[in-house]
Design a protein around this motif. Structure first.
Motif, PDB file in Angstrom:
ATOM      1  N   SER A 107      13.126   9.480   8.028  1.00 40.59           N
ATOM      2  CA  SER A 107      13.400   8.170   7.448  1.00 40.59           C
ATOM      3  C   SER A 107      12.075   7.534   7.045  1.00 40.59           C
ATOM      4  N   TYR A 108      11.978   7.160   5.781  1.00 35.78           N
ATOM      5  CA  TYR A 108      10.758   6.581   5.227  1.00 35.78           C
ATOM      6  C   TYR A 108      11.030   5.141   4.797  1.00 35.78           C
ATOM      7  N   THR A 109       9.964   4.365   4.680  1.00 37.41           N
ATOM      8  CA  THR A 109      10.079   3.024   4.115  1.00 37.41           C
ATOM      9  C   THR A 109       9.256   2.989   2.832  1.00 37.41           C
ATOM     10  N   HIS A 110       9.617   2.034   1.958  1.00 36.19           N
ATOM     11  CA  HIS A 110       8.937   1.925   0.668  1.00 36.19           C
ATOM     12  C   HIS A 110       8.857   0.459   0.272  1.00 36.19           C
ATOM     13  N   ASP A 111       7.701   0.045  -0.174  1.00 32.81           N
ATOM     14  CA  ASP A 111       7.482  -1.326  -0.634  1.00 32.81           C
ATOM     15  C   ASP A 111       8.494  -1.653  -1.729  1.00 32.81           C
ATOM     16  N   GLU A 112       9.277  -2.695  -1.507  1.00 30.27           N
ATOM     17  CA  GLU A 112      10.313  -3.039  -2.476  1.00 30.27           C
ATOM     18  C   GLU A 112      10.114  -4.418  -3.090  1.00 30.27           C
ATOM     19  N   ARG A 113       8.901  -4.948  -3.026  1.00 33.22           N
ATOM     20  CA  ARG A 113       8.683  -6.282  -3.591  1.00 33.22           C
ATOM     21  C   ARG A 113       9.221  -6.383  -5.011  1.00 33.22           C
ATOM     22  N   MET A 124       0.846  -1.178   0.000  1.00 32.44           N
ATOM     23  CA  MET A 124       0.000   0.000   0.000  1.00 32.44           C
ATOM     24  C   MET A 124       0.887   1.235   0.000  1.00 32.44           C
ATOM     25  N   PRO A 125       0.700   2.164  -0.928  1.00 33.96           N
ATOM     26  CA  PRO A 125       1.540   3.353  -1.001  1.00 33.96           C
ATOM     27  C   PRO A 125       1.377   4.233   0.232  1.00 33.96           C
ATOM     28  N   GLU A 126       2.452   4.933   0.563  1.00 35.57           N
ATOM     29  CA  GLU A 126       2.416   5.860   1.688  1.00 35.57           C
ATOM     30  C   GLU A 126       1.502   7.033   1.355  1.00 35.57           C
ATOM     31  N   THR A 127       0.846   7.566   2.359  1.00 32.61           N
ATOM     32  CA  THR A 127       0.031   8.757   2.162  1.00 32.61           C
ATOM     33  C   THR A 127       0.713   9.972   2.783  1.00 32.61           C
ATOM     34  N   THR A 128       1.918   9.784   3.291  1.00 30.56           N
ATOM     35  CA  THR A 128       2.677  10.839   3.927  1.00 30.56           C
ATOM     36  C   THR A 128       3.033  11.921   2.921  1.00 30.56           C
ATOM     37  N   GLN A 129       2.793  13.169   3.289  1.00 36.52           N
ATOM     38  CA  GLN A 129       3.208  14.299   2.470  1.00 36.52           C
ATOM     39  C   GLN A 129       4.678  14.575   2.776  1.00 36.52           C
ATOM     40  N   ILE A 130       5.516  14.530   1.762  1.00 31.48           N
ATOM     41  CA  ILE A 130       6.944  14.745   1.946  1.00 31.48           C
ATOM     42  C   ILE A 130       7.238  16.233   1.775  1.00 31.48           C
ATOM     43  N   PRO A 131       7.889  16.858   2.754  1.00 33.90           N
ATOM     44  CA  PRO A 131       8.193  18.290   2.644  1.00 33.90           C
ATOM     45  C   PRO A 131       9.040  18.600   1.415  1.00 33.90           C
ATOM     46  N   GLN A 132       8.769  19.727   0.769  1.00 38.40           N
ATOM     47  CA  GLN A 132       9.515  20.122  -0.423  1.00 38.40           C
ATOM     48  C   GLN A 132      10.992  20.381  -0.123  1.00 38.40           C
ATOM     49  N   ARG A 133      11.328  20.719   1.117  1.00 38.83           N
ATOM     50  CA  ARG A 133      12.732  20.987   1.457  1.00 38.83           C
ATOM     51  C   ARG A 133      13.586  19.731   1.341  1.00 38.83           C
ATOM     52  N   ALA A 158      17.076  13.118   3.749  1.00 39.05           N
ATOM     53  CA  ALA A 158      16.199  12.075   4.287  1.00 39.05           C
ATOM     54  C   ALA A 158      16.700  10.710   3.815  1.00 39.05           C
ATOM     55  N   PHE A 159      16.104   9.671   4.381  1.00 39.57           N
ATOM     56  CA  PHE A 159      16.437   8.291   4.032  1.00 39.57           C
ATOM     57  C   PHE A 159      15.183   7.553   3.573  1.00 39.57           C
ATOM     58  N   VAL A 160      15.379   6.570   2.688  1.00 36.58           N
ATOM     59  CA  VAL A 160      14.306   5.667   2.272  1.00 36.58           C
ATOM     60  C   VAL A 160      14.868   4.251   2.321  1.00 36.58           C
ATOM     61  N   THR A 161      14.218   3.395   3.081  1.00 35.11           N
ATOM     62  CA  THR A 161      14.634   1.993   3.183  1.00 35.11           C
ATOM     63  C   THR A 161      13.573   1.116   2.546  1.00 35.11           C
ATOM     64  N   GLY A 162      14.019   0.205   1.703  1.00 34.68           N
ATOM     65  CA  GLY A 162      13.104  -0.738   1.074  1.00 34.68           C
ATOM     66  C   GLY A 162      12.508  -1.689   2.098  1.00 34.68           C
ATOM     67  N   LEU A 163      11.220  -1.918   1.973  1.00 36.30           N
ATOM     68  CA  LEU A 163      10.485  -2.793   2.889  1.00 36.30           C
ATOM     69  C   LEU A 163      10.093  -4.062   2.130  1.00 36.30           C
ATOM     70  N   PRO A 164      10.797  -5.176   2.394  1.00 35.43           N
ATOM     71  CA  PRO A 164      10.528  -6.416   1.649  1.00 35.43           C
ATOM     72  C   PRO A 164       9.302  -7.159   2.193  1.00 35.43           C
ATOM     73  N   LEU A 165       8.134  -6.690   1.792  1.00 33.24           N
ATOM     74  CA  LEU A 165       6.882  -7.318   2.219  1.00 33.24           C
ATOM     75  C   LEU A 165       6.683  -8.646   1.486  1.00 33.24           C
ATOM     76  N   ASN A 166       5.847  -9.504   2.060  1.00 33.16           N
ATOM     77  CA  ASN A 166       5.438 -10.720   1.364  1.00 33.16           C
ATOM     78  C   ASN A 166       4.633 -10.312   0.135  1.00 33.16           C
ATOM     79  N   MET A 167       4.503 -11.221  -0.827  1.00 35.47           N
ATOM     80  CA  MET A 167       3.789 -10.900  -2.065  1.00 35.47           C
ATOM     81  C   MET A 167       2.340 -10.482  -1.825  1.00 35.47           C
ATOM     82  N   ASP A 168       1.738 -10.941  -0.719  1.00 39.41           N
ATOM     83  CA  ASP A 168       0.360 -10.545  -0.415  1.00 39.41           C
ATOM     84  C   ASP A 168       0.291  -9.234   0.368  1.00 39.41           C
ATOM     85  N   GLY A 169       1.447  -8.584   0.556  1.00 39.58           N
ATOM     86  CA  GLY A 169       1.486  -7.289   1.230  1.00 39.58           C
ATOM     87  C   GLY A 169       1.641  -7.356   2.741  1.00 39.58           C
ATOM     88  N   THR A 170       1.698  -8.553   3.298  1.00 40.31           N
ATOM     89  CA  THR A 170       1.858  -8.692   4.745  1.00 40.31           C
ATOM     90  C   THR A 170       3.335  -8.551   5.118  1.00 40.31           C
TER      91      THR A 170
END
Length: 153
Positions: free
Chosen positions: A100-106, A1-10, A65-77
């Motif tokens: 520091s943000y995370t991002h789905d990296e499947r 599920m994509p993040e809904t966080t608003q990332i500051p322009q700075r 800022a930082f972004v770390t890949g989040l290795p979720l299971n294929m069903d998103g869990t």
């Protein structure tokens, strides 16, 4: 599920990570152009990075800022690795005082390996690390979801 966080322009310069138990891939990217470049991965021992080595990389590149890949299971869990990656992301924020943000990296590592095999024919990923390329793919995907507006926009 994509993040809904608003990332500051700075936040313009972002460092991305492909978390692993033996190596952690690193990339640096610019939100304005949405492009990332792989850096040399750092070694990890059971998922614990060499924090001094990582600090030197962060001091050199000065990301906002930082972004770390989040290795979720294929069903998103969540998986055990995604929990460990999320913990790494929290530690980055705590140690280096940057968002520091995370991002789905499947399938990111799979795609990185496919690209390397297609471009070079290499199939020994122990010798030919794809961690930096995977970090680029994670970071570029995150930046495409969170673009930075141009100065005139």
């Amino acid at each position: 599920m994509p993040e809904t966080t608003q990332i500051p322009q700075r936040i313009a310069s972002v460092m991305g990570f492909d978390f692993g138990t033996r190596r952690i891939g690193i990339a640096i990217g610019q939100r304005l152009i949405g492009s990332a470049t792989a850096l040399s991965p750092i070694k990890a021992r059971d998922g614990v990075p060499d924090w001094e080595q990582l600090e030197k990389v962060i001091e050199e590149w000065q990301p906002d800022a930082f972004v770390t890949g989040l290795p979720l299971n294929m069903d998103g869990t969540p998986s055990e690795m995604s929990r460990r990656a999320a913990k790494f992301a929290r530690r980055l924020e705590g140690r280096f005082h940057r968002p520091s943000y995370t991002h789905d990296e499947r399938l990111t590592s799979y795609e990185a390996k496919r690209q390397v095999m297609e471009e070079s024919g290499y199939q020994n990923f122990g010798d030919y690390s794809v961690d930096g390329l995977a970090a680029c793919l994670i970071l570029e995907s995150w930046m495409s979801e969170h673009p930075k507006a141009g100065e005139n926009e």
